[in-house]
Design a protein around this motif. Structure first.
Motif, PDB file in Angstrom:
ATOM      1  N   LYS A  25     -18.491 -10.759 -41.020  1.00  0.00           N
ATOM      2  CA  LYS A  25     -18.315 -12.124 -41.516  1.00  0.00           C
ATOM      3  C   LYS A  25     -19.408 -12.468 -42.519  1.00  0.00           C
ATOM      4  CE  LYS A  25     -21.013 -14.565 -37.972  1.00  0.00           C
ATOM      5  NZ  LYS A  25     -20.985 -15.552 -36.882  1.00  0.00           N
ATOM      6  N   THR A  26     -19.068 -13.394 -43.391  1.00  0.00           N
ATOM      7  CA  THR A  26     -20.019 -13.945 -44.348  1.00  0.00           C
ATOM      8  C   THR A  26     -20.188 -15.427 -44.061  1.00  0.00           C
ATOM      9  OG1 THR A  26     -19.268 -12.384 -46.046  1.00  0.00           O
ATOM     10  CG2 THR A  26     -20.532 -14.283 -46.797  1.00  0.00           C
ATOM     11  N   GLU A  27     -21.441 -15.869 -43.933  1.00  0.00           N
ATOM     12  CA  GLU A  27     -21.726 -17.290 -43.746  1.00  0.00           C
ATOM     13  C   GLU A  27     -22.079 -17.916 -45.084  1.00  0.00           C
ATOM     14  OE1 GLU A  27     -24.772 -17.869 -40.837  1.00  0.00           O
ATOM     15  OE2 GLU A  27     -23.520 -17.186 -39.164  1.00  0.00           O
ATOM     16  N   TYR A  28     -21.602 -19.149 -45.306  1.00  0.00           N
ATOM     17  CA  TYR A  28     -21.875 -19.853 -46.547  1.00  0.00           C
ATOM     18  C   TYR A  28     -22.735 -21.081 -46.261  1.00  0.00           C
ATOM     19  CZ  TYR A  28     -18.247 -16.771 -48.299  1.00  0.00           C
ATOM     20  OH  TYR A  28     -17.522 -15.660 -48.622  1.00  0.00           O
ATOM     21  N   LYS A  29     -23.533 -21.441 -47.248  1.00  0.00           N
ATOM     22  CA  LYS A  29     -24.564 -22.461 -47.006  1.00  0.00           C
ATOM     23  C   LYS A  29     -24.005 -23.877 -46.865  1.00  0.00           C
ATOM     24  CE  LYS A  29     -25.733 -23.050 -51.922  1.00  0.00           C
ATOM     25  NZ  LYS A  29     -26.815 -23.002 -52.931  1.00  0.00           N
ATOM     26  N   ASN A  30     -22.892 -24.152 -47.535  1.00  0.00           N
ATOM     27  CA  ASN A  30     -22.336 -25.508 -47.468  1.00  0.00           C
ATOM     28  C   ASN A  30     -21.754 -25.788 -46.086  1.00  0.00           C
ATOM     29  OD1 ASN A  30     -22.992 -25.949 -50.123  1.00  0.00           O
ATOM     30  ND2 ASN A  30     -20.935 -25.586 -50.911  1.00  0.00           N
ATOM     31  N   SER A  31     -21.959 -26.988 -45.586  1.00  0.00           N
ATOM     32  CA  SER A  31     -21.347 -27.388 -44.321  1.00  0.00           C
ATOM     33  C   SER A  31     -19.855 -27.576 -44.520  1.00  0.00           C
ATOM     34  CB  SER A  31     -21.972 -28.690 -43.828  1.00  0.00           C
ATOM     35  OG  SER A  31     -21.509 -29.782 -44.608  1.00  0.00           O
ATOM     36  N   PRO A  32     -19.050 -27.457 -43.449  1.00  0.00           N
ATOM     37  CA  PRO A  32     -17.604 -27.684 -43.591  1.00  0.00           C
ATOM     38  C   PRO A  32     -17.261 -29.047 -44.184  1.00  0.00           C
ATOM     39  CG  PRO A  32     -18.078 -26.631 -41.498  1.00  0.00           C
ATOM     40  CD  PRO A  32     -19.401 -26.983 -42.092  1.00  0.00           C
ATOM     41  N   VAL A  33     -17.997 -30.082 -43.792  1.00  0.00           N
ATOM     42  CA  VAL A  33     -17.718 -31.429 -44.298  1.00  0.00           C
ATOM     43  C   VAL A  33     -18.024 -31.510 -45.790  1.00  0.00           C
ATOM     44  CG1 VAL A  33     -18.305 -33.875 -44.126  1.00  0.00           C
ATOM     45  CG2 VAL A  33     -18.118 -32.492 -42.049  1.00  0.00           C
ATOM     46  N   TYR A  34     -19.147 -30.954 -46.190  1.00  0.00           N
ATOM     47  CA  TYR A  34     -19.515 -30.953 -47.613  1.00  0.00           C
ATOM     48  C   TYR A  34     -18.512 -30.150 -48.428  1.00  0.00           C
ATOM     49  CZ  TYR A  34     -22.161 -30.199 -51.913  1.00  0.00           C
ATOM     50  OH  TYR A  34     -22.544 -30.151 -53.225  1.00  0.00           O
ATOM     51  N   GLN A  35     -18.107 -29.003 -47.896  1.00  0.00           N
ATOM     52  CA  GLN A  35     -17.157 -28.146 -48.609  1.00  0.00           C
ATOM     53  C   GLN A  35     -15.820 -28.853 -48.801  1.00  0.00           C
ATOM     54  OE1 GLN A  35     -18.171 -25.113 -49.774  1.00  0.00           O
ATOM     55  NE2 GLN A  35     -16.241 -25.007 -50.896  1.00  0.00           N
ATOM     56  N   ALA A  36     -15.348 -29.532 -47.756  1.00  0.00           N
ATOM     57  CA  ALA A  36     -14.091 -30.280 -47.856  1.00  0.00           C
ATOM     58  C   ALA A  36     -14.188 -31.388 -48.895  1.00  0.00           C
ATOM     59  CB  ALA A  36     -13.727 -30.871 -46.492  1.00  0.00           C
ATOM     60  N   LYS A  37     -15.300 -32.091 -48.885  1.00  0.00           N
ATOM     61  CA  LYS A  37     -15.496 -33.179 -49.855  1.00  0.00           C
ATOM     62  C   LYS A  37     -15.505 -32.629 -51.278  1.00  0.00           C
ATOM     63  CE  LYS A  37     -16.745 -37.538 -50.783  1.00  0.00           C
ATOM     64  NZ  LYS A  37     -17.054 -37.451 -52.228  1.00  0.00           N
ATOM     65  N   SER A  38     -16.092 -31.450 -51.468  1.00  0.00           N
ATOM     66  CA  SER A  38     -16.136 -30.858 -52.808  1.00  0.00           C
ATOM     67  C   SER A  38     -14.732 -30.487 -53.279  1.00  0.00           C
ATOM     68  CB  SER A  38     -17.054 -29.634 -52.826  1.00  0.00           C
ATOM     69  OG  SER A  38     -16.503 -28.561 -52.107  1.00  0.00           O
ATOM     70  N   TYR A  39     -13.871 -30.025 -52.361  1.00  0.00           N
ATOM     71  CA  TYR A  39     -12.490 -29.728 -52.732  1.00  0.00           C
ATOM     72  C   TYR A  39     -11.762 -31.000 -53.162  1.00  0.00           C
ATOM     73  CZ  TYR A  39     -12.953 -25.022 -50.727  1.00  0.00           C
ATOM     74  OH  TYR A  39     -13.339 -23.740 -50.460  1.00  0.00           O
ATOM     75  N   LYS A  40     -11.992 -32.062 -52.427  1.00  0.00           N
ATOM     76  CA  LYS A  40     -11.388 -33.349 -52.784  1.00  0.00           C
ATOM     77  C   LYS A  40     -11.858 -33.785 -54.166  1.00  0.00           C
ATOM     78  CE  LYS A  40      -9.310 -37.354 -52.207  1.00  0.00           C
ATOM     79  NZ  LYS A  40      -7.843 -37.487 -52.120  1.00  0.00           N
ATOM     80  N   ASP A  41     -13.151 -33.653 -54.432  1.00  0.00           N
ATOM     81  CA  ASP A  41     -13.707 -34.066 -55.721  1.00  0.00           C
ATOM     82  C   ASP A  41     -13.152 -33.222 -56.866  1.00  0.00           C
ATOM     83  OD1 ASP A  41     -15.190 -35.959 -54.384  1.00  0.00           O
ATOM     84  OD2 ASP A  41     -17.057 -34.791 -54.395  1.00  0.00           O
ATOM     85  N   GLN A  42     -12.787 -31.966 -56.568  1.00  0.00           N
ATOM     86  CA  GLN A  42     -12.198 -31.090 -57.584  1.00  0.00           C
ATOM     87  C   GLN A  42     -10.758 -31.481 -57.899  1.00  0.00           C
ATOM     88  OE1 GLN A  42     -13.265 -28.410 -59.399  1.00  0.00           O
ATOM     89  NE2 GLN A  42     -15.373 -28.410 -58.653  1.00  0.00           N
ATOM     90  N   GLY A  43     -10.130 -32.234 -56.996  1.00  0.00           N
ATOM     91  CA  GLY A  43      -8.762 -32.685 -57.231  1.00  0.00           C
ATOM     92  C   GLY A  43      -7.711 -32.079 -56.328  1.00  0.00           C
ATOM     93  N   PHE A  44      -8.144 -31.284 -55.333  1.00  0.00           N
ATOM     94  CA  PHE A  44      -7.183 -30.715 -54.394  1.00  0.00           C
ATOM     95  C   PHE A  44      -6.662 -31.798 -53.445  1.00  0.00           C
ATOM     96  CE2 PHE A  44      -9.659 -27.001 -55.655  1.00  0.00           C
ATOM     97  CZ  PHE A  44      -8.655 -26.086 -55.930  1.00  0.00           C
ATOM     98  N   LYS A  45      -5.462 -31.574 -52.928  1.00  0.00           N
ATOM     99  CA  LYS A  45      -4.818 -32.549 -52.052  1.00  0.00           C
ATOM    100  C   LYS A  45      -4.703 -32.062 -50.601  1.00  0.00           C
ATOM    101  CE  LYS A  45      -1.809 -33.814 -55.954  1.00  0.00           C
ATOM    102  NZ  LYS A  45      -2.050 -32.599 -56.759  1.00  0.00           N
ATOM    103  N   ASN A  46      -4.756 -30.740 -50.430  1.00  0.00           N
ATOM    104  CA  ASN A  46      -4.505 -30.141 -49.115  1.00  0.00           C
ATOM    105  C   ASN A  46      -5.680 -29.270 -48.685  1.00  0.00           C
ATOM    106  OD1 ASN A  46      -1.425 -30.807 -48.838  1.00  0.00           O
ATOM    107  ND2 ASN A  46      -1.649 -29.920 -50.885  1.00  0.00           N
ATOM    108  N   LEU A  47      -5.764 -29.031 -47.367  1.00  0.00           N
ATOM    109  CA  LEU A  47      -6.850 -28.213 -46.834  1.00  0.00           C
ATOM    110  C   LEU A  47      -6.375 -27.481 -45.580  1.00  0.00           C
ATOM    111  CD1 LEU A  47      -9.919 -27.514 -47.050  1.00  0.00           C
ATOM    112  CD2 LEU A  47     -10.329 -29.410 -45.475  1.00  0.00           C
TER     113      LEU A  47
END
Length: 238
Positions: A25-47
């Motif tokens: 596995k690979t761990e990423y530094k962003n928290s799940p909440v932060y990552q989700a918010k960044s997807y929203k800010d990019q313009g995605f609608k689904n997760l």
């Protein structure tokens, strides 16, 4: 077509597995909440979210994180991993998710899947994870002798609202999805299918768009590793 950026949660962190191997596995530094918010800010609608802790334990370990993601991002979330009773389904629906994905519990107990579809109409998705055409369960730790297509035929009229098909051999590899097997699944499924596992480039997404009965595609490691430009990907999210 719907684009589902993927967040896999393990020990409250974003991770990606290769072929479902918890030791790879690979761990990423962003928290799940932060990552989700960044997807929203990019313009995605689904997760698409997988609670890997839940998949291993059979408990809704990270429901608080999922609730925070829904609240802060306002994305349409589908969630799977360790959902094995009505109480767990209700927790996630109450948290505001759009679809609750049943996998192992549905395969082991078809009546549970049928009853869940009746009790929570329009909210139940079926997650079928396969290796060499055979279904796997319990965080991919347990194999079955049942073929994906045979099982789907048995439950096709239960009222599932969405089907997520993952080829384990492709997941996390960025070798492109198993389009051939996915096409077989989609051709007999009574509900729309989401492609999962192995997305490597925007070309995979474009190919998926032209397939029959495909509602969307899940993209994970290719996003985290920068192989797909988010501005290109979000244009495909219709």
């Amino acid at each position: 077509m719907k684009i589902f950026p993927a967040i896999d949660i393990k020990d409250k962190k974003c991770v990606r597995l290769v072929k479902g191997d918890f030791d790879n596995k690979t761990e990423y530094k962003n928290s799940p909440v932060y990552q989700a918010k960044s997807y929203k800010d990019q313009g995605f609608k689904n997760l698409h979210i997988v609670d890997l802790d839940g998949a291993l334990t059979g408990e809704t370990v990270n429901v608080d994180i999922v609730y925070e993601i829904v609240k802060k991002s306002n994305l349409k979330v589908e969630i799977g991993g360790g959902i094995r009773n009505f109480e767990s389904i209700k927790k996630y629906i109450d948290a505001g998710v759009e679809k609750v994905i049943l996998g192992s519990a549905a395969i082991k107990n078809k009546d549970f899947l049928k009853d869940a579809c009746l009790k929570f109409p329009g909210k139940i998705a079926l997650g079928l994870d396969a290796k060499n055409g055979k279904l796997s369960m319990s965080g991919w730790k347990e194999s079955s002798n049942k073929s994906t297509l045979d099982f789907l035929k048995e439950v096709n009229n239960y009222g599932v609202s969405r089907l997520i098909f993952t080829d384990i051999e492709k997941d996390g590899t960025k070798e492109s999805p198993n389009f051939a097997e996915t096409s077989k699944v989609a051709s007999i499924s009574n509900c729309p299918v989401i492609i999962s596992g192995g997305v490597s480039s925007i070309n995979d997404v474009i190919k998926a768009r032209n397939m029959e009965n495909i509602e969307g595609i899940i993209v994970g490691k290719a996003i985290y590793d920068g192989d797909i430009k988010l501005e290109e990907l979000v244009k495909e999210d219709a």
